[in-house]
Enzyme design. Structure first.
Site, PDB file in Angstrom:
ATOM      1  N   ARG A   1       7.615  -5.134  -7.484  1.00 47.67           N
ATOM      2  CA  ARG A   1       8.929  -5.623  -7.929  1.00 47.67           C
ATOM      3  C   ARG A   1       9.786  -4.480  -8.466  1.00 47.67           C
ATOM      4  O   ARG A   1      11.011  -4.521  -8.371  1.00 47.67           O
ATOM      5  CB  ARG A   1       8.736  -6.748  -8.959  1.00 47.67           C
ATOM      6  CG  ARG A   1       8.053  -6.341 -10.220  1.00 47.67           C
ATOM      7  CD  ARG A   1       7.466  -7.521 -10.999  1.00 47.67           C
ATOM      8  NE  ARG A   1       6.242  -8.035 -10.374  1.00 47.67           N
ATOM      9  CZ  ARG A   1       5.549  -9.061 -10.868  1.00 47.67           C
ATOM     10  NH1 ARG A   1       5.944  -9.693 -11.962  1.00 47.67           N
ATOM     11  NH2 ARG A   1       4.459  -9.458 -10.243  1.00 47.67           N
TER      12      ARG A   1
ATOM     13  N   ASP B   1       0.468  -2.439 -12.600  1.00 48.93           N
ATOM     14  CA  ASP B   1       0.041  -3.033 -11.329  1.00 48.93           C
ATOM     15  C   ASP B   1       1.085  -4.011 -10.774  1.00 48.93           C
ATOM     16  O   ASP B   1       0.984  -4.444  -9.631  1.00 48.93           O
ATOM     17  CB  ASP B   1      -1.315  -3.732 -11.526  1.00 48.93           C
ATOM     18  CG  ASP B   1      -2.006  -4.017 -10.200  1.00 48.93           C
ATOM     19  OD1 ASP B   1      -1.566  -3.475  -9.171  1.00 48.93           O
ATOM     20  OD2 ASP B   1      -3.002  -4.770 -10.212  1.00 48.93           O
TER      21      ASP B   1
ATOM     22  N   LYS C   1      -6.866  -1.492 -10.966  1.00 45.09           N
ATOM     23  CA  LYS C   1      -7.523  -2.671 -10.399  1.00 45.09           C
ATOM     24  C   LYS C   1      -9.038  -2.509 -10.456  1.00 45.09           C
ATOM     25  O   LYS C   1      -9.537  -1.384 -10.457  1.00 45.09           O
ATOM     26  CB  LYS C   1      -7.112  -2.833  -8.925  1.00 45.09           C
ATOM     27  CG  LYS C   1      -5.679  -3.285  -8.707  1.00 45.09           C
ATOM     28  CD  LYS C   1      -5.373  -3.405  -7.223  1.00 45.09           C
ATOM     29  CE  LYS C   1      -3.940  -3.848  -6.981  1.00 45.09           C
ATOM     30  NZ  LYS C   1      -3.653  -5.211  -7.465  1.00 45.09           N
TER      31      LYS C   1
ATOM     32  N   ASP D   1      -2.102   0.822  -3.423  1.00 43.78           N
ATOM     33  CA  ASP D   1      -1.875   0.269  -4.751  1.00 43.78           C
ATOM     34  C   ASP D   1      -3.192   0.224  -5.530  1.00 43.78           C
ATOM     35  O   ASP D   1      -3.965  -0.721  -5.417  1.00 43.78           O
ATOM     36  CB  ASP D   1      -1.274  -1.145  -4.630  1.00 43.78           C
ATOM     37  CG  ASP D   1      -1.031  -1.775  -5.992  1.00 43.78           C
ATOM     38  OD1 ASP D   1      -1.090  -1.053  -7.010  1.00 43.78           O
ATOM     39  OD2 ASP D   1      -0.764  -3.001  -6.035  1.00 43.78           O
TER      40      ASP D   1
ATOM     41  N   GLU E   1       3.899  -3.401  -9.577  1.00 44.92           N
ATOM     42  CA  GLU E   1       4.747  -2.281  -9.182  1.00 44.92           C
ATOM     43  C   GLU E   1       5.694  -2.617  -8.037  1.00 44.92           C
ATOM     44  O   GLU E   1       6.760  -2.015  -7.911  1.00 44.92           O
ATOM     45  CB  GLU E   1       3.871  -1.085  -8.796  1.00 44.92           C
ATOM     46  CG  GLU E   1       3.336  -1.079  -7.349  1.00 44.92           C
ATOM     47  CD  GLU E   1       2.402  -2.233  -7.010  1.00 44.92           C
ATOM     48  OE1 GLU E   1       1.845  -2.839  -7.945  1.00 44.92           O
ATOM     49  OE2 GLU E   1       2.250  -2.552  -5.821  1.00 44.92           O
TER      50      GLU E   1
ATOM     51  N   LYS F   1       8.570  -3.887   0.927  1.00 47.16           N
ATOM     52  CA  LYS F   1       7.726  -3.195  -0.052  1.00 47.16           C
ATOM     53  C   LYS F   1       6.766  -2.282   0.700  1.00 47.16           C
ATOM     54  O   LYS F   1       5.991  -2.734   1.533  1.00 47.16           O
ATOM     55  CB  LYS F   1       6.933  -4.212  -0.882  1.00 47.16           C
ATOM     56  CG  LYS F   1       5.816  -3.586  -1.744  1.00 47.16           C
ATOM     57  CD  LYS F   1       5.056  -4.612  -2.584  1.00 47.16           C
ATOM     58  CE  LYS F   1       3.834  -3.984  -3.264  1.00 47.16           C
ATOM     59  NZ  LYS F   1       3.068  -4.950  -4.086  1.00 47.16           N
TER      60      LYS F   1
ATOM     61  N   ASP G   1      -0.793  -2.612   1.259  1.00 47.18           N
ATOM     62  CA  ASP G   1       0.282  -3.043   0.373  1.00 47.18           C
ATOM     63  C   ASP G   1       1.659  -2.569   0.867  1.00 47.18           C
ATOM     64  O   ASP G   1       2.662  -2.738   0.179  1.00 47.18           O
ATOM     65  CB  ASP G   1       0.007  -2.545  -1.052  1.00 47.18           C
ATOM     66  CG  ASP G   1       0.559  -3.472  -2.119  1.00 47.18           C
ATOM     67  OD1 ASP G   1       0.849  -4.640  -1.799  1.00 47.18           O
ATOM     68  OD2 ASP G   1       0.708  -3.019  -3.259  1.00 47.18           O
TER      69      ASP G   1
HETATM   70  N1  BES Z   1      -0.182  -5.638  -4.250  1.00 44.21           N
HETATM   71  C1  BES Z   1      -0.491  -6.515  -5.312  1.00 44.21           C
HETATM   72  C2  BES Z   1      -0.534  -7.979  -4.867  1.00 44.21           C
HETATM   73  C3  BES Z   1      -1.723  -8.370  -4.063  1.00 44.21           C
HETATM   74  C4  BES Z   1      -2.898  -8.711  -4.694  1.00 44.21           C
HETATM   75  C5  BES Z   1      -1.646  -8.478  -2.711  1.00 44.21           C
HETATM   76  C6  BES Z   1      -3.984  -9.104  -3.954  1.00 44.21           C
HETATM   77  C7  BES Z   1      -2.722  -8.872  -1.966  1.00 44.21           C
HETATM   78  C8  BES Z   1      -3.908  -9.198  -2.583  1.00 44.21           C
HETATM   79  C9  BES Z   1       0.547  -6.398  -6.425  1.00 44.21           C
HETATM   80  O1  BES Z   1       1.114  -5.153  -6.574  1.00 44.21           O
HETATM   81  C10 BES Z   1      -0.144  -6.739  -7.696  1.00 44.21           C
HETATM   82  O2  BES Z   1      -1.012  -5.994  -8.071  1.00 44.21           O
HETATM   83  N2  BES Z   1       0.232  -7.833  -8.298  1.00 44.21           N
HETATM   84  C11 BES Z   1      -0.372  -8.263  -9.495  1.00 44.21           C
HETATM   85  C12 BES Z   1       0.709  -8.714 -10.441  1.00 44.21           C
HETATM   86  C13 BES Z   1       0.237  -8.960 -11.825  1.00 44.21           C
HETATM   87  C14 BES Z   1      -0.159  -7.651 -12.486  1.00 44.21           C
HETATM   88  C15 BES Z   1       1.347  -9.615 -12.603  1.00 44.21           C
HETATM   89  C16 BES Z   1      -1.310  -9.414  -9.149  1.00 44.21           C
HETATM   90  O3  BES Z   1      -0.983 -10.211  -8.283  1.00 44.21           O
HETATM   91  O4  BES Z   1      -2.403  -9.464  -9.734  1.00 44.21           O
HETATM   92 ZN    ZN Z   2       1.133  -3.961  -4.924  1.00 43.51          ZN
HETATM   93 MN    MN Z   3      -0.082  -3.927  -7.851  1.00 43.74          MN
END
Ligand code: BES
Ligand code: ZN
Ligand code: MN
Length: 521
Positions: free
Chosen positions: A372, A368, A298, A291, A370, A286, A309
């Site tokens: 996946r 967010d 966020k 992000d 994204e 990824k 990210d």
């Molecule tokens: N890049 C983030 C995951 C992440 C969050 C990594 C905090 C490191 C620290 C990912 O793209 C994301 O935003 N995931 C969301 C998914 C949710 C919207 C289902 C998350 O984990 O909040």
């Molecule tokens: Zn992300």
């Molecule tokens: Mn995200």
């Protein structure tokens, strides 16, 4: 920092590091040093809490009556526990203890000890690796460092009865450490420096090592139908890229024979035919260079962290670099999906439906989630084009994995038990531990959509698992594992072998995974 190996010696000048075994037992060289110093070490052990336990150390500056600038006593712990990882930690600890004192060079006297799980050469080499990994710094953006703020320790000489063998062992470790440092550099760079195009350029530098590098543009991806990935990128002014890295250490499968057998189309597409003996291992990363969350933006607090990210992609670049640098006899493909997730008038909306490369449709509930979406298309592309033996993806995919496992383990999901076991073993061997979490139909139900084949988020429960279930829909029959590295790609505290900042997690793990299981000898 320069690591070198020399004969075991009892130095009379300079900075010397000497080990003490748990309960105050002195190895031969430390004992000789103690005699030379008129019993200083023995007296020190009597007086205080330093007993030679692991993680203990004691710095004695300019010991009276000696010509030494400093003597660092380090706890070796129990001999039976002094394996490769302990020795790495020891090297790291030695570097950290010496660094603040400003000496330019130090000599470590490392005796051969009875009852250690690794021999003297292995211990010495691992100690060097640990020091090297800990000495990593990302300081290019400091313009006002005073001399006393710059690292002074430029050379660590490791004295061992097995100097020649240690030197040879260390040479290949140093190659891997270089790849780790490269990955750490990429992860540390801010989002205005590393974007999809510049990260692709960094990946291109692997061509110098004999890696075949292809960079696909948005136009090419659109033609292929990678709409899940492109949807994420559409709010950004920076064009998405897909980078494919090929290391053919076993030689390339015969293209002409393939043409005859499979017809022109498969050859044109660069297809490798059916999965077979030569079919590659595939590593997928990824690479979200920043992000913001997109329209599902966020919160401001800590959003700057999202520059990393792309740590999965950087780890894939690192492992392919490591394999190529040591000319590993294996065929491997690295594929990284590079996008920036930004809000704008062009950005993807919550509720949008995209048709992925696989043909499956996805309702984008949360922009967010994204990673996946990016991986869905890259996994399918790799599976389809290369028919790999197996696929392992690395992704900073979910915040939920940090809730589950903290910063101590990366999450592991797999459709294949042997693959899971091999990855777990490799991770344990290099100090990048994995913890396996389940997959299952009950979780998969969470991503049913009212309007499309699936949606990109589940409910609040088991967020890391539903993310993995989503990915699983894009790997079909190929043995696959997913490493959720969101909790381990970055550290806010100094760790064994990783100073605070980017860790390079995954590079050593996958390098070891390949070396232990797939390399022809
Ligand atoms: N890049 C983030 C995951 C992440 C969050 C990594 C905090 C490191 C620290 C990912 O793209 C994301 O935003 N995931 C969301 C998914 C949710 C919207 C289902 C998350 O984990 O909040
Ligand atoms: Zn992300
Ligand atoms: Mn995200």
């Amino acid at each position: 920092m320069q690591i070198s190996f020399a004969a075991l010696d009892i130095p009379k000048t300079g900075v010397v590091v000497a080990g003490v075994i748990e309960d105050g037992v002195l190895p031969p060289t430390t004992k000789a040093l103690d005699e030379q110093l008129g019993g200083l070490i023995t007296r020190t052990l009597k007086g205080g809490r330093f007993r030679g336990k692991k993680d203990q150390s004691l710095m004695l500056l300019s010991p009276a009556g000696s010509g030494l600038d400093a003597l660092l006593l380090v706890g070796l712990g129990k001999e039976s526990a002094l394996g490769a990882l302990r020795s790495e930690a020891l090297g790291s600890q030695i570097y950290a203890a010496l660094a603040p004192h400003g000496h330019a060079e130090a000599y470590v006297a490392l005796d051969a000890l009875a009852g250690t799980p690794v021999d003297a050469a292995g211990l010495a080499a691992s100690l060097g690796l640990g020091a090297l990994l800990r000495a990593y710094r990302f300081d290019k953006y400091f313009t006002k460092l005073k001399d006393e703020e710059k690292p002074a320790l430029g050379s660590l000489v490791i004295g061992t009865p097995e100097a020649a063998r240690a030197r040879a062992l260390f040479a290949s470790m140093a190659t891997t450490a270089d790849a780790v440092a490269f990955t750490r550099d990429l992860v540390s760079e801010p989002g205005n420096v590393i974007n999809p195009a510049t990260l692709a350029e960094q990946a291109r530098s692997l061509a110098d090592l004999g890696v075949e590098v292809e960079v696909l543009s948005e136009k090419e991806m659109r033609k292929l139908g990678m709409n899940a990935l492109l949807g994420v990128a559409q709010g950004s002014a920076n064009e998405a890229k897909l980078v494919v890295l090929r290391w053919c250490g076993l030689g390339k499968p015969d293209a002409a024979a393939k043409k005859g057998k499979k017809g022109k189309r498969a050859a044109d597409k660069g297809g490798d035919g059916e999965a077979g003996a030569d079919s590659p291992l595939a590593f997928i990363g990824k690479g979200v260079t920043f992000d913001s969350g997109g329209i599902s933006i966020k919160p401001a607090a800590n959003m700057e962290d999202m520059k990393w990210d792309m740590a999965g992609a950087a780890a894939v670049i690192g492992v392919i670099r490591a394999l190529a640098a040591r000319k590993a006899r294996v065929n491997a493909v690295g594929a990284i999906g590079l996008v920036e997730n930004m809000p704008s008038g062009q950005a993807q909306r919550p509720g949008d439906v995209v048709t992925s490369l696989s043909g499956q449709t996805i309702e984008v509930i949360n922009t967010d989630a994204e990673g996946r979406l990016v991986l869905a298309d890259v996994l399918w592309y790799v599976k389809d084009r290369f028919k790999p033996k197996l696929m392992v993806d690395l992704a900073t995919l979910t915040g939920a994995i940090i809730i589950a496992l903290g910063h101590e383990h990366a999450g592991l999901f797999a459709t294949d038990d042997e693959l899971a076991e091999r990855l777990t073993a490799a991770g344990a061997a290099v100090g990048e531990p994995l913890w396996r979490l389940p997959l299952g139909e009950a979780y998969d139900k969470q991503i049913k959509s009212d309007i499309a084949d699936m949606k990109n988020v589940g409910n609040r429960s088991a967020g890391s698992i539903t993310a993995a279930q989503f990915l699983k829909r894009f790997v079909e029959g190929t043995p696959w594992a997913h490493l959720d590295i969101a909790g381990v790609a970055w550290t806010t505290t100094d760790r064994e072998t990783a100073p605070k900042g980017a860790t390079g997690f995954g590079v050593r793990l996958l390098d070891r995974f390949v070396a232990d299981n797939y390399e022809a000898r």
